[in-house]
Scaffold this motif. Sequence first.
Motif, PDB file in Angstrom:
ATOM      1  N   PRO A 109       0.886  -1.115  -0.151  1.00 40.68           N
ATOM      2  CA  PRO A 109      -0.200   0.067  -0.006  1.00 40.68           C
ATOM      3  C   PRO A 109       0.958   1.428   0.178  1.00 40.68           C
ATOM      4  CG  PRO A 109      -0.077  -0.885   2.189  1.00 40.68           C
ATOM      5  CD  PRO A 109       0.744  -2.033   1.218  1.00 40.68           C
ATOM      6  N   VAL A 110       0.326   2.371  -0.432  1.00 41.73           N
ATOM      7  CA  VAL A 110       1.226   3.682  -0.746  1.00 41.73           C
ATOM      8  C   VAL A 110       0.135   4.512  -0.230  1.00 41.73           C
ATOM      9  CG1 VAL A 110       2.311   5.085  -2.302  1.00 41.73           C
ATOM     10  CG2 VAL A 110       2.591   2.778  -2.483  1.00 41.73           C
ATOM     11  N   MET A 111       0.451   5.362   0.570  1.00 44.04           N
ATOM     12  CA  MET A 111      -0.672   6.389   0.994  1.00 44.04           C
ATOM     13  C   MET A 111      -0.169   7.960   0.413  1.00 44.04           C
ATOM     14  SD  MET A 111      -2.558   5.002   2.670  1.00 44.04           S
ATOM     15  CE  MET A 111      -3.644   6.395   3.380  1.00 44.04           C
ATOM     16  N   THR A 112      -0.983   8.570  -0.152  1.00 46.62           N
ATOM     17  CA  THR A 112      -0.622   9.901  -0.646  1.00 46.62           C
ATOM     18  C   THR A 112      -1.830  10.964  -0.621  1.00 46.62           C
ATOM     19  OG1 THR A 112      -0.044  10.923  -2.840  1.00 46.62           O
ATOM     20  CG2 THR A 112      -1.392   9.342  -3.172  1.00 46.62           C
ATOM     21  N   ARG A 113      -1.473  12.097  -0.672  1.00 45.72           N
ATOM     22  CA  ARG A 113      -2.634  13.241  -0.813  1.00 45.72           C
ATOM     23  C   ARG A 113      -2.733  13.809  -2.002  1.00 45.72           C
ATOM     24  NH1 ARG A 113      -4.162  14.207   4.687  1.00 45.72           N
ATOM     25  NH2 ARG A 113      -2.616  13.337   6.154  1.00 45.72           N
ATOM     26  N   LEU A 114      -3.809  13.851  -2.467  1.00 44.69           N
ATOM     27  CA  LEU A 114      -4.121  14.402  -3.771  1.00 44.69           C
ATOM     28  C   LEU A 114      -4.900  15.545  -3.845  1.00 44.69           C
ATOM     29  CD1 LEU A 114      -4.544  11.132  -5.789  1.00 44.69           C
ATOM     30  CD2 LEU A 114      -2.579  12.353  -5.528  1.00 44.69           C
ATOM     31  N   ARG A 115      -4.617  16.543  -4.565  1.00 49.58           N
ATOM     32  CA  ARG A 115      -5.554  17.664  -4.549  1.00 49.58           C
ATOM     33  C   ARG A 115      -6.757  17.280  -5.597  1.00 49.58           C
ATOM     34  NH1 ARG A 115      -0.862  19.968  -2.983  1.00 49.58           N
ATOM     35  NH2 ARG A 115      -1.006  21.524  -1.422  1.00 49.58           N
ATOM     36  N   GLN A 116      -7.684  18.165  -5.651  1.00 50.44           N
ATOM     37  CA  GLN A 116      -8.931  17.981  -6.593  1.00 50.44           C
ATOM     38  C   GLN A 116      -8.559  17.910  -8.021  1.00 50.44           C
ATOM     39  OE1 GLN A 116     -12.076  21.166  -7.047  1.00 50.44           O
ATOM     40  NE2 GLN A 116     -13.500  19.380  -6.551  1.00 50.44           N
ATOM     41  N   PRO A 117      -7.827  18.419  -8.466  1.00 49.31           N
ATOM     42  CA  PRO A 117      -7.634  18.033  -9.966  1.00 49.31           C
ATOM     43  C   PRO A 117      -6.953  16.681 -10.130  1.00 49.31           C
ATOM     44  CG  PRO A 117      -6.564  20.360  -9.374  1.00 49.31           C
ATOM     45  CD  PRO A 117      -6.972  19.787  -8.107  1.00 49.31           C
ATOM     46  N   GLU A 118      -6.001  16.284  -9.391  1.00 39.20           N
ATOM     47  CA  GLU A 118      -5.526  15.093  -9.407  1.00 39.20           C
ATOM     48  C   GLU A 118      -6.420  13.826  -9.033  1.00 39.20           C
ATOM     49  OE1 GLU A 118      -2.849  16.109  -6.489  1.00 39.20           O
ATOM     50  OE2 GLU A 118      -1.240  16.655  -7.491  1.00 39.20           O
ATOM     51  N   ARG A 119      -7.477  14.016  -8.295  1.00 37.87           N
ATOM     52  CA  ARG A 119      -8.412  13.325  -7.858  1.00 37.87           C
ATOM     53  C   ARG A 119      -9.428  13.077  -8.997  1.00 37.87           C
ATOM     54  NH1 ARG A 119      -8.548  16.357  -3.077  1.00 37.87           N
ATOM     55  NH2 ARG A 119     -10.762  17.130  -3.556  1.00 37.87           N
ATOM     56  N   GLN A 120      -9.608  14.149  -9.675  1.00 42.24           N
ATOM     57  CA  GLN A 120     -10.541  14.105 -11.010  1.00 42.24           C
ATOM     58  C   GLN A 120     -10.094  13.453 -11.962  1.00 42.24           C
ATOM     59  OE1 GLN A 120     -10.809  18.377 -11.464  1.00 42.24           O
ATOM     60  NE2 GLN A 120     -12.967  18.456 -10.702  1.00 42.24           N
ATOM     61  N   VAL A 121      -8.745  13.362 -12.206  1.00 43.33           N
ATOM     62  CA  VAL A 121      -8.116  12.272 -13.150  1.00 43.33           C
ATOM     63  C   VAL A 121      -8.313  10.823 -12.700  1.00 43.33           C
ATOM     64  CG1 VAL A 121      -5.886  11.426 -13.881  1.00 43.33           C
ATOM     65  CG2 VAL A 121      -6.043  13.908 -13.846  1.00 43.33           C
ATOM     66  N   LEU A 122      -8.273  10.666 -11.427  1.00 40.93           N
ATOM     67  CA  LEU A 122      -8.601   9.094 -11.165  1.00 40.93           C
ATOM     68  C   LEU A 122      -9.922   9.018 -11.218  1.00 40.93           C
ATOM     69  CD1 LEU A 122      -6.332   9.114  -7.871  1.00 40.93           C
ATOM     70  CD2 LEU A 122      -5.842   8.450 -10.181  1.00 40.93           C
ATOM     71  N   ASP A 123     -10.909   9.703 -10.809  1.00 41.02           N
ATOM     72  CA  ASP A 123     -12.469   9.796 -11.216  1.00 41.02           C
ATOM     73  C   ASP A 123     -12.721   9.450 -12.372  1.00 41.02           C
ATOM     74  OD1 ASP A 123     -12.590   9.802  -8.224  1.00 41.02           O
ATOM     75  OD2 ASP A 123     -13.129  11.799  -8.253  1.00 41.02           O
ATOM     76  N   THR A 124     -12.271  10.205 -13.315  1.00 44.62           N
ATOM     77  CA  THR A 124     -12.188   9.966 -14.656  1.00 44.62           C
ATOM     78  C   THR A 124     -12.039   8.550 -15.108  1.00 44.62           C
ATOM     79  OG1 THR A 124     -11.738  12.404 -15.211  1.00 44.62           O
ATOM     80  CG2 THR A 124     -11.731  10.907 -17.074  1.00 44.62           C
TER      81      THR A 124
END
Length: 187
Positions: A109-124
């Motif tokens: 497992p790798v923990m990271t903090r992502l800002r909204q634009p980065e989370r939007q990439v994942l959600d897409t």
Amino acid sequence: MITDEQREQLRGWFTGRLPDDLFEALVEVVVDREEITVIGRIPGPRLTEEVSAAEREGAVQGRIQEFRERTREDRVKVAREAEHKFRRKVSWGVECDGERALFTHVAAPVMTRLRQPERQVLDTLIAGGVARSRSDALAWCVRLVQRHTDDWLAELRESLEHVQRVRERGPDTEGVADSSAGGPEHG
């Protein structure tokens, strides 16, 4: 990060320790902080040239499964020794008739903090059916970067090894036990 010399020592240990008849050849030994992956070549199944692609694929998968089951005891014995010596889990894989298969291996497992634009990439990627979760999407992104930047990553690893060698020759290292210089089991 381990040096080329430590990597070669690790590969040498496996070359010397593996039973002679386990693999046709030791193809690769890959190491990181958590895991050592040992990949060897096994003979492909004997097939006539006119077999279909589906039959060839089935035969190769069958050969890989047969190897995995038949050699389990020997591989576990070597893995236990290596895990004790190098303080990393050992995973196994084979190449057979051009196909590569990895057996059980570590998924760290790798923990990271992502800002909204980065989370939007994942959600897409999730919405597009490329990934089932943000974790899967992040792993997909890492594989994509790895595929397209192999040369750059190799150059970066080489630079890091150079920095480690320079640090080891520094004035503060004499007489001080440095865990990174102790061999492949550290790193």
